[in-house]
Design a protein around this motif. Structure first.
Motif, mmCIF file in Angstrom:
data_model
loop_
_atom_site.group_PDB
_atom_site.id
_atom_site.type_symbol
_atom_site.label_atom_id
_atom_site.label_comp_id
_atom_site.label_asym_id
_atom_site.label_seq_id
_atom_site.Cartn_x
_atom_site.Cartn_y
_atom_site.Cartn_z
ATOM 1 N N ARG A 1 0.832 -1.199 0.000
ATOM 2 C CA ARG A 1 0.000 0.000 0.000
ATOM 3 C C ARG A 1 0.870 1.254 0.000
ATOM 4 O O ARG A 1 0.643 2.211 -0.742
ATOM 5 N N ARG A 2 1.928 1.205 0.849
ATOM 6 C CA ARG A 2 2.796 2.372 0.940
ATOM 7 C C ARG A 2 3.625 2.541 -0.335
ATOM 8 O O ARG A 2 3.881 3.666 -0.767
ATOM 9 N N ALA A 3 4.063 1.414 -0.959
ATOM 10 C CA ALA A 3 4.839 1.524 -2.196
ATOM 11 C C ALA A 3 4.004 2.153 -3.318
ATOM 12 O O ALA A 3 4.494 2.979 -4.102
ATOM 13 N N TRP A 4 2.749 1.754 -3.399
ATOM 14 C CA TRP A 4 1.858 2.361 -4.407
ATOM 15 C C TRP A 4 1.642 3.842 -4.100
ATOM 16 O O TRP A 4 1.659 4.690 -4.982
ATOM 17 N N GLN A 5 1.493 4.167 -2.808
ATOM 18 C CA GLN A 5 1.262 5.543 -2.416
ATOM 19 C C GLN A 5 2.465 6.416 -2.735
ATOM 20 O O GLN A 5 2.334 7.589 -3.090
ATOM 21 N N ASN A 6 3.679 5.825 -2.629
ATOM 22 C CA ASN A 6 4.899 6.588 -2.890
ATOM 23 C C ASN A 6 5.060 6.975 -4.360
ATOM 24 O O ASN A 6 5.854 7.859 -4.684
ATOM 25 N N LEU A 7 4.336 6.316 -5.244
ATOM 26 C CA LEU A 7 4.449 6.677 -6.667
ATOM 27 C C LEU A 7 3.794 8.017 -6.965
ATOM 28 O O LEU A 7 4.057 8.631 -8.006
ATOM 29 N N GLY A 8 2.968 8.495 -6.048
ATOM 30 C CA GLY A 8 2.377 9.826 -6.203
ATOM 31 C C GLY A 8 1.500 9.920 -7.441
ATOM 32 O O GLY A 8 0.667 9.054 -7.715
ATOM 33 N N SER A 9 1.676 10.972 -8.227
ATOM 34 C CA SER A 9 0.855 11.239 -9.412
ATOM 35 C C SER A 9 1.514 10.761 -10.697
ATOM 36 O O SER A 9 1.251 11.298 -11.777
ATOM 37 N N MET A 10 2.383 9.775 -10.595
ATOM 38 C CA MET A 10 3.038 9.229 -11.795
ATOM 39 C C MET A 10 1.968 8.775 -12.800
ATOM 40 O O MET A 10 0.996 8.124 -12.436
ATOM 41 N N SER A 11 2.174 9.123 -14.059
ATOM 42 C CA SER A 11 1.202 8.764 -15.095
ATOM 43 C C SER A 11 1.281 7.271 -15.412
ATOM 44 O O SER A 11 2.283 6.597 -15.104
ATOM 45 N N GLN A 12 0.220 6.758 -16.022
ATOM 46 C CA GLN A 12 0.214 5.347 -16.415
ATOM 47 C C GLN A 12 1.283 5.063 -17.465
ATOM 48 O O GLN A 12 1.903 3.999 -17.449
ATOM 49 N N GLN A 13 1.519 6.026 -18.351
ATOM 50 C CA GLN A 13 2.555 5.856 -19.370
ATOM 51 C C GLN A 13 3.925 5.704 -18.721
ATOM 52 O O GLN A 13 4.710 4.812 -19.062
ATOM 53 N N SER A 14 4.222 6.553 -17.739
ATOM 54 C CA SER A 14 5.515 6.481 -17.049
ATOM 55 C C SER A 14 5.622 5.204 -16.228
ATOM 56 O O SER A 14 6.702 4.615 -16.113
ATOM 57 N N ALA A 15 4.514 4.755 -15.617
ATOM 58 C CA ALA A 15 4.537 3.517 -14.833
ATOM 59 C C ALA A 15 4.862 2.323 -15.716
ATOM 60 O O ALA A 15 5.667 1.451 -15.338
ATOM 61 N N MET A 16 4.272 2.245 -16.883
ATOM 62 C CA MET A 16 4.589 1.143 -17.804
ATOM 63 C C MET A 16 6.048 1.215 -18.235
ATOM 64 O O MET A 16 6.754 0.191 -18.301
ATOM 65 N N ASN A 17 6.500 2.438 -18.548
ATOM 66 C CA ASN A 17 7.879 2.606 -18.996
ATOM 67 C C ASN A 17 8.866 2.178 -17.922
ATOM 68 O O ASN A 17 9.860 1.478 -18.195
ATOM 69 N N GLU A 18 8.622 2.563 -16.657
ATOM 70 C CA GLU A 18 9.542 2.193 -15.582
ATOM 71 C C GLU A 18 9.513 0.698 -15.305
ATOM 72 O O GLU A 18 10.546 0.085 -15.005
ATOM 73 N N PHE A 19 8.346 0.053 -15.416
ATOM 74 C CA PHE A 19 8.269 -1.386 -15.206
ATOM 75 C C PHE A 19 9.176 -2.104 -16.210
ATOM 76 O O PHE A 19 9.931 -3.033 -15.856
ATOM 77 N N VAL A 20 9.121 -1.674 -17.480
ATOM 78 C CA VAL A 20 9.945 -2.300 -18.512
ATOM 79 C C VAL A 20 11.417 -2.060 -18.233
ATOM 80 O O VAL A 20 12.257 -2.970 -18.353
ATOM 81 N N ARG A 21 11.775 -0.849 -17.837
ATOM 82 C CA ARG A 21 13.188 -0.537 -17.563
ATOM 83 C C ARG A 21 13.729 -1.333 -16.379
ATOM 84 O O ARG A 21 14.847 -1.851 -16.427
ATOM 85 N N MET A 22 12.929 -1.446 -15.316
ATOM 86 C CA MET A 22 13.382 -2.213 -14.148
ATOM 87 C C MET A 22 13.602 -3.670 -14.506
ATOM 88 O O MET A 22 14.609 -4.282 -14.125
ATOM 89 N N LEU A 23 12.657 -4.253 -15.254
ATOM 90 C CA LEU A 23 12.807 -5.661 -15.630
ATOM 91 C C LEU A 23 14.014 -5.859 -16.525
ATOM 92 O O LEU A 23 14.758 -6.851 -16.381
ATOM 93 N N ASP A 24 14.259 -4.919 -17.437
ATOM 94 C CA ASP A 24 15.418 -5.027 -18.323
ATOM 95 C C ASP A 24 16.727 -4.917 -17.544
ATOM 96 O O ASP A 24 17.717 -5.592 -17.846
ATOM 97 N N ALA A 25 16.726 -4.078 -16.493
ATOM 98 C CA ALA A 25 17.943 -3.913 -15.683
ATOM 99 C C ALA A 25 18.201 -5.126 -14.795
ATOM 100 O O ALA A 25 19.362 -5.491 -14.558
ATOM 101 N N LEU A 26 17.129 -5.776 -14.324
ATOM 102 C CA LEU A 26 17.300 -6.916 -13.410
ATOM 103 C C LEU A 26 17.533 -8.220 -14.136
ATOM 104 O O LEU A 26 18.212 -9.114 -13.592
ATOM 105 N N CYS A 27 16.993 -8.384 -15.355
ATOM 106 C CA CYS A 27 17.073 -9.674 -16.056
ATOM 107 C C CYS A 27 17.519 -9.460 -17.495
ATOM 108 O O CYS A 27 16.726 -9.027 -18.334
ATOM 109 N N PRO A 28 18.785 -9.786 -17.818
ATOM 110 C CA PRO A 28 19.257 -9.663 -19.202
ATOM 111 C C PRO A 28 18.501 -10.577 -20.171
ATOM 112 O O PRO A 28 18.465 -10.319 -21.372
ATOM 113 N N LEU A 29 17.916 -11.688 -19.628
ATOM 114 C CA LEU A 29 17.194 -12.610 -20.517
ATOM 115 C C LEU A 29 15.930 -11.990 -21.101
ATOM 116 O O LEU A 29 15.357 -12.535 -22.041
ATOM 117 N N PHE A 30 15.478 -10.867 -20.525
ATOM 118 C CA PHE A 30 14.278 -10.223 -21.047
ATOM 119 C C PHE A 30 14.490 -9.754 -22.484
ATOM 120 O O PHE A 30 13.587 -9.863 -23.330
#
Length: 427
Positions: free
Chosen positions: A103-132
């Motif tokens: 709940r707190r992690a979602w709250q910390n995202l503040g007013s981040m747009s849905q476009q930015s949220a999708m973009n960051e999800f992809v970037r985090m996964l790419d940084a954590l897993c080269p197999l992506f």
């Protein structure tokens, strides 16, 4: 006290968790991801593939920390539902540590747009897993292969359609060519047959028009034969398109007595003024037909003749013309002219006279009219442009009888017509 200190430490860490180096929590980053440029996937599709890869391979192909998992979950919530709103999210219990952390992690995202949220999800996964990236390359190859197969199938279908259309056009062209050849052959055979029938009468007419000039005679014969063929074809077409009412079948005696009547030939020539001047020499050949009148010229067949010819013209206005043949015993070769106010009136008078003169036939049990011989229609009465050119025609004798040349002005209520005509026979 130790437990309380640990809980406070977790709460503090959760307040600042997910703050990856170089990534702001509430940043509205709408710049295009390098993966989008590299593989060409739209961001929504790329995000869906990233979520699917994360669910299938997290804990197998790669390991993520507790904070990263909370961040991934918060980003999916931000993408699906938008910024956190307490009045739209059910409460979690105090002892639900994981629920409170999410709940707190979602709250910390503040007013981040849905476009930015999708973009960051992809970037985090790419940084954590080269197999992506390997997964994306495989999907890209698979999509490219599907696109290639689709294009090949479209091309194959297009070529098959074009080939089918080409075959249809070739078949239509072949059918049209065959129909044209048949029509040309039919026209040629018909012309040969008609020319054999009319050559003698046309030759006699040409000899009379151009005595001593063989070339002009041949030209006139060819012209007359062509006009006769066109007229015959028009009559055949009219009979096929609008067939007239079937006449009553003749009796057996009529079939034996009356031979078939040939088709008449008609043509025109332009020497109308010369024709009028020539006809004016004979006063009987110029008639004045009053308005509403019908003139019938009775021309008996000549014992030495085989074909009848006629020519006529008028001043300024057209006139109706029709040709009939009356089967009767000819006792004279004199041409007579009969005038009536209306053709129908003339027929009515004839009918009344016929009814008066009818007498019973004891053997056949029917009424017989001795003064009403059978009559065949050769040419129906139609308006002819005789004021523009000389109207000519011929007909081979079907037998002994009288030709009835009807000049009809019954349709004209005010104008009288001056008629110039000439009839003669050939052997």
């Amino acid at each position: 006290m130790a437990n309380g200190s640990q809980e406070i430490s977790l709460n503090k860490s959760s307040d600042t968790q997910g703050a990856k180096p170089g990534i702001a929590d509430d940043a509205d980053d709408t710049s295009e991801d390098p993966l989008i440029r590299q593989y060409g996937f739209p961001l929504p599709d790329l995000y869906k593939m990233a979520v699917q890869f994360y669910k299938e391979h997290e804990g197998k192909a790669f390991l993520s920390s507790y904070e990263d998992k909370l961040r991934f979950i918060a980003l999916t919530k931000q993408t699906s539902h938008g910024p956190f709103r307490a009045d739209h999210v059910p409460d979690v219990g105090v002892l639900d540590v994981i629920g409170n952390h999410r709940r707190r992690a979602w709250q910390n995202l503040g007013s981040m747009s849905q476009q930015s949220a999708m973009n960051e999800f992809v970037r985090m996964l790419d940084a954590l897993c080269p197999l992506f990236r390997t997964y994306l390359e495989a999907r890209k190859r698979d999509d490219d292969e599907k696109e290639r197969l689709r294009r090949e199938e479209d091309e194959r279908q297009r070529q098959a359609w074009e080939q089918e259309q080409h075959q249809l056009l070739e078949e239509q062209r072949r059918v049209q060519d065959e129909a044209r050849r048949r029509a040309e052959n039919h026209r040629r055979h018909l012309a040969e047959a008609l020319n054999r029938q009319t050559h003698e009468q046309f030759a006699a007419y040409a000899l009379q028009q151009y005595p001593g000039d063989v070339d002009k005679q041949e030209q006139l014969i060819a012209q007359l034969q062509e006009q006769h063929l066109e007229q015959y074809l028009r009559q055949m077409y009219q009979q096929q398109v609008a067939p007239s009412a079937e006449p009553e079948p003749p009796t057996a005696e009529q079939e034996e007595e009356l031979p078939p009547v040939a088709v008449a030939s008609m043509w025109t020539r332009r020497e109308i003024e010369a024709f009028k001047e020539e006809v004016k020499r004979e006063k009987e050949a110029v008639l004045r037909i009053g308005s509403g009148e019908t003139v019938t010229v009775r021309v008996p067949t000549h014992p030495q003749g085989t074909c009848l010819f006629w020519e006529f013209a008028t001043d300024h206005f057209d006139i109706g013309f029709g040709l009939y043949f009356e089967w009767s015993n000819v006792t004279t070769d004199s041409v007579t002219v009969h005038v009536s106010d209306d053709e129908d009136e003339e027929e009515d008078v004839d009918d009344e006279e016929e009814e008066k003169e009818q007498k019973p036939d004891a053997e056949r049990g029917v009424l017989v009219s001795p003064k009403r011989p059978p009559c065949d229609e050769i040419l129906p009465i139609l308006r002819r442009d005789s004021q523009q050119q000389v109207v000519c025609g011929s007909h081979v004798y079907p037998g002994k009888g009288v030709y009835l040349l009807k000049f009809d002005n019954s349709y004209s209520f005010w104008r009288s017509k001056t008629l110039y005509y000439r009839v003669y026979y050939t052997r």
